[in-house]
Design a protein around this motif. Structure first.
Motif, PDB file in Angstrom:
ATOM      1  N   ILE A   1       0.827  -1.210   0.000  1.00  0.00           N
ATOM      2  CA  ILE A   1       0.000   0.000   0.000  1.00  0.00           C
ATOM      3  C   ILE A   1       0.868   1.271   0.000  1.00  0.00           C
ATOM      4  O   ILE A   1       0.491   2.292  -0.591  1.00  0.00           O
ATOM      5  N   GLY A   2       2.050   1.182   0.626  1.00  0.00           N
ATOM      6  CA  GLY A   2       2.937   2.352   0.659  1.00  0.00           C
ATOM      7  C   GLY A   2       3.408   2.738  -0.732  1.00  0.00           C
ATOM      8  O   GLY A   2       3.465   3.924  -1.079  1.00  0.00           O
ATOM      9  N   GLU A   3       3.724   1.731  -1.555  1.00  0.00           N
ATOM     10  CA  GLU A   3       4.174   2.035  -2.904  1.00  0.00           C
ATOM     11  C   GLU A   3       3.004   2.541  -3.760  1.00  0.00           C
ATOM     12  O   GLU A   3       3.166   3.449  -4.583  1.00  0.00           O
ATOM     13  N   LEU A   4       1.820   1.955  -3.518  1.00  0.00           N
ATOM     14  CA  LEU A   4       0.620   2.417  -4.236  1.00  0.00           C
ATOM     15  C   LEU A   4       0.395   3.905  -3.929  1.00  0.00           C
ATOM     16  O   LEU A   4       0.069   4.695  -4.830  1.00  0.00           O
TER      17      LEU A   4
ATOM     18  N   GLU B   1     -14.873   2.269   1.551  1.00  0.00           N
ATOM     19  CA  GLU B   1     -16.070   2.784   0.888  1.00  0.00           C
ATOM     20  C   GLU B   1     -16.383   2.049  -0.415  1.00  0.00           C
ATOM     21  O   GLU B   1     -17.359   2.369  -1.089  1.00  0.00           O
ATOM     22  N   GLY B   2     -15.525   1.125  -0.799  1.00  0.00           N
ATOM     23  CA  GLY B   2     -15.798   0.335  -2.002  1.00  0.00           C
ATOM     24  C   GLY B   2     -15.445   1.016  -3.305  1.00  0.00           C
ATOM     25  O   GLY B   2     -15.897   0.598  -4.369  1.00  0.00           O
ATOM     26  N   LEU B   3     -14.631   2.058  -3.262  1.00  0.00           N
ATOM     27  CA  LEU B   3     -14.217   2.732  -4.493  1.00  0.00           C
ATOM     28  C   LEU B   3     -13.052   1.999  -5.144  1.00  0.00           C
ATOM     29  O   LEU B   3     -12.781   2.177  -6.338  1.00  0.00           O
ATOM     30  N   LEU B   4     -12.368   1.195  -4.355  1.00  0.00           N
ATOM     31  CA  LEU B   4     -11.174   0.497  -4.804  1.00  0.00           C
ATOM     32  C   LEU B   4     -11.330  -0.955  -4.370  1.00  0.00           C
ATOM     33  O   LEU B   4     -11.655  -1.212  -3.213  1.00  0.00           O
ATOM     34  N   PRO B   5     -11.145  -1.933  -5.296  1.00  0.00           N
ATOM     35  CA  PRO B   5     -11.266  -3.332  -4.868  1.00  0.00           C
ATOM     36  C   PRO B   5     -10.136  -3.710  -3.914  1.00  0.00           C
ATOM     37  O   PRO B   5      -9.045  -3.133  -3.973  1.00  0.00           O
ATOM     38  N   ALA B   6     -10.423  -4.671  -3.025  1.00  0.00           N
ATOM     39  CA  ALA B   6      -9.416  -5.104  -2.060  1.00  0.00           C
ATOM     40  C   ALA B   6      -8.210  -5.703  -2.783  1.00  0.00           C
ATOM     41  O   ALA B   6      -8.337  -6.247  -3.876  1.00  0.00           O
TER      42      ALA B   6
ATOM     43  N   TYR C   1      -1.114  -5.042  -4.026  1.00  0.00           N
ATOM     44  CA  TYR C   1      -1.876  -4.311  -5.044  1.00  0.00           C
ATOM     45  C   TYR C   1      -1.125  -4.333  -6.365  1.00  0.00           C
ATOM     46  O   TYR C   1       0.104  -4.423  -6.390  1.00  0.00           O
ATOM     47  N   ASP C   2      -1.899  -4.218  -7.474  1.00  0.00           N
ATOM     48  CA  ASP C   2      -1.239  -4.226  -8.790  1.00  0.00           C
ATOM     49  C   ASP C   2      -1.605  -2.980  -9.598  1.00  0.00           C
ATOM     50  O   ASP C   2      -2.216  -2.043  -9.073  1.00  0.00           O
TER      51      ASP C   2
ATOM     52  N   HIS D   1      -5.121  -1.540  -9.583  1.00  0.00           N
ATOM     53  CA  HIS D   1      -5.450  -0.687  -8.440  1.00  0.00           C
ATOM     54  C   HIS D   1      -4.937   0.736  -8.655  1.00  0.00           C
ATOM     55  O   HIS D   1      -5.608   1.706  -8.327  1.00  0.00           O
ATOM     56  N   LEU D   2      -3.733   0.825  -9.194  1.00  0.00           N
ATOM     57  CA  LEU D   2      -3.144   2.150  -9.446  1.00  0.00           C
ATOM     58  C   LEU D   2      -4.009   2.929 -10.441  1.00  0.00           C
ATOM     59  O   LEU D   2      -4.320   4.106 -10.226  1.00  0.00           O
ATOM     60  N   HIS D   3      -4.422   2.235 -11.508  1.00  0.00           N
ATOM     61  CA  HIS D   3      -5.242   2.893 -12.526  1.00  0.00           C
ATOM     62  C   HIS D   3      -6.580   3.336 -11.942  1.00  0.00           C
ATOM     63  O   HIS D   3      -7.038   4.464 -12.164  1.00  0.00           O
ATOM     64  N   ARG D   4      -7.200   2.442 -11.174  1.00  0.00           N
ATOM     65  CA  ARG D   4      -8.494   2.768 -10.579  1.00  0.00           C
ATOM     66  C   ARG D   4      -8.379   3.950  -9.611  1.00  0.00           C
ATOM     67  O   ARG D   4      -9.243   4.823  -9.554  1.00  0.00           O
TER      68      ARG D   4
END
Lengths: 234, 234
Positions: free
Chosen positions: B3-6, B23-28, B39-40, B43-46
């Motif tokens: 998550i830190g790199e994200l 809040e469900g804006l980003l998938p787990a 994360y991949d 996730h970054l794009h979203r």
């Protein structure tokens, strides 16, 4: 009229009117006794303008106050009117975090846009707030890899020129041959910019739906096109 | 990535990312241990998409979630994509108070617009959310006595048709010959609508400034037009 009648005629609740008075969005009425004041049609008009800027334009209360203080400045005339209106309107609703604009991506988008507007021959201030706003969008589109929209920047700019010509015609029509006061013209610029934008955005969504229906065929949402009527809009 | 790199790569703070996850804006992410996830790039794009919708599009967090759930719905295709995007986007930022729409002025504006779109031959749903949005503006303009803008409704609609054609071309270019996934196309519709609107609004302000400078002569704000540069925008 008393504040109760002002509330009834404007559809704005008395506590909200009192809040606008305290925040300076509405000039004070004429005092007619302790805790009692008289309001006239200029208050009613101003109140309707405030609601339109907040409800439809999406401006904040503080932003609305800044925009209205530009309307009330008697020393702003001619072309400056437009600049004053833009300078008040753009920050009144900008939600982009300031730190985004410190990034390399944003700075490079902003620099590119300076060159682009010059190549178009646009007579605009190098620090026009709309240039910053456009850089917000351009840098976001680049980050998201949405180059298709950026490729059409000139096509969209051409359409924006057509719309802007109508905008200026609207303000000039409002000015009625130069007889109108600066206040009336600036009000036309502000409302034209804020409400004109909301109007165009809605028209664009409708035109998108129509264009999509024609190109992709009908889907769930357009099985029943709006039926004919005979009433006029304006 | 952790998550830190994200956070570092997206420029969004870790607590904000955690808030979007809740809040469900980003998938787990993929769980890699207690209180730890991976994360991949999706996730970054979203995350970048979420920031663009909120920062530039002015959408609320709840509104963004609704818009993204339309993006994630695999059963929405073709022309329906656009309707789904519009239905999610319009309420996601509507600030008009509901009670305004109960008034006679609004109802009459709304009815007039139904007839007007039919006369234009627009293939649109009779309950398109943009029609309600347009009725907000039309009834406000009538209340404020700003008939000059309403008189040009057809001229603005013609310009909106031009812009909408570019919008649909953009989505089709994104789709790349129909090979793109529905998700990619809906993302293009959503970003095109929200960011395309912000882009056009900024272009319109710039075009207004240029048109005003030409018609009224220079004022304080345009004494130094943006100077030439050679860099490309897109």
């Amino acid at each position: 009229m008393r504040i109760g009648e002002l509330a009834r005629r404007s559809g704005v609740a008395v506590p909200t009117i009192k809040y606008y008075l305290r925040e300076g969005l509405l000039p004070a009425g004429t005092s007619t006794g302790p805790n009692q004041a008289d309001y006239d049609d200029t208050h009613l008009h101003r109140l309707r303008l405030v609601r339109a800027l907040i409800d439809i334009g999406g401006l904040t209360v503080a932003g609305t106050r800044d925009v209205l203080s530009a309307v009330d400045d008697p020393f702003v005339v001619g072309h400056e009117l437009l600049g004053a209106a833009h300078c008040a309107i753009v920050p009144a609703r900008r939600s982009t975090r300031g730190e985004v604009r410190d990034g390399d991506g944003w700075q490079s988008a902003r620099a590119d846009l300076g060159g682009w507007t010059a190549r178009r021959g646009w007579l605009i201030s190098p620090d026009a707030p709309a240039l910053d706003q456009l850089a917000d969008v351009v840098s976001a589109l680049r980050t998201l890899g949405l180059d298709e929209l950026l490729d059409r920047l000139d096509a969209y700019a051409d359409a924006a020129v057509t719309v802007a010509e109508h905008d200026i015609d609207t303000v000039l029509a409002r000015a009625g041959g130069g007889e109108a006061s600066a206040e009336l013209m600036l009000e036309a610029v502000v409302t034209g910019t804020v409400l004109g934008e909301a109007m165009f955005n809605a028209l664009r969504l409708l035109a998108q739906e129509d264009a999509s229906a024609r190109r992709f065929g009908f889907g769930r949402l357009s099985e029943e096109p709006a039926h004919a009527g005979s009433s006029e809009v304006s």
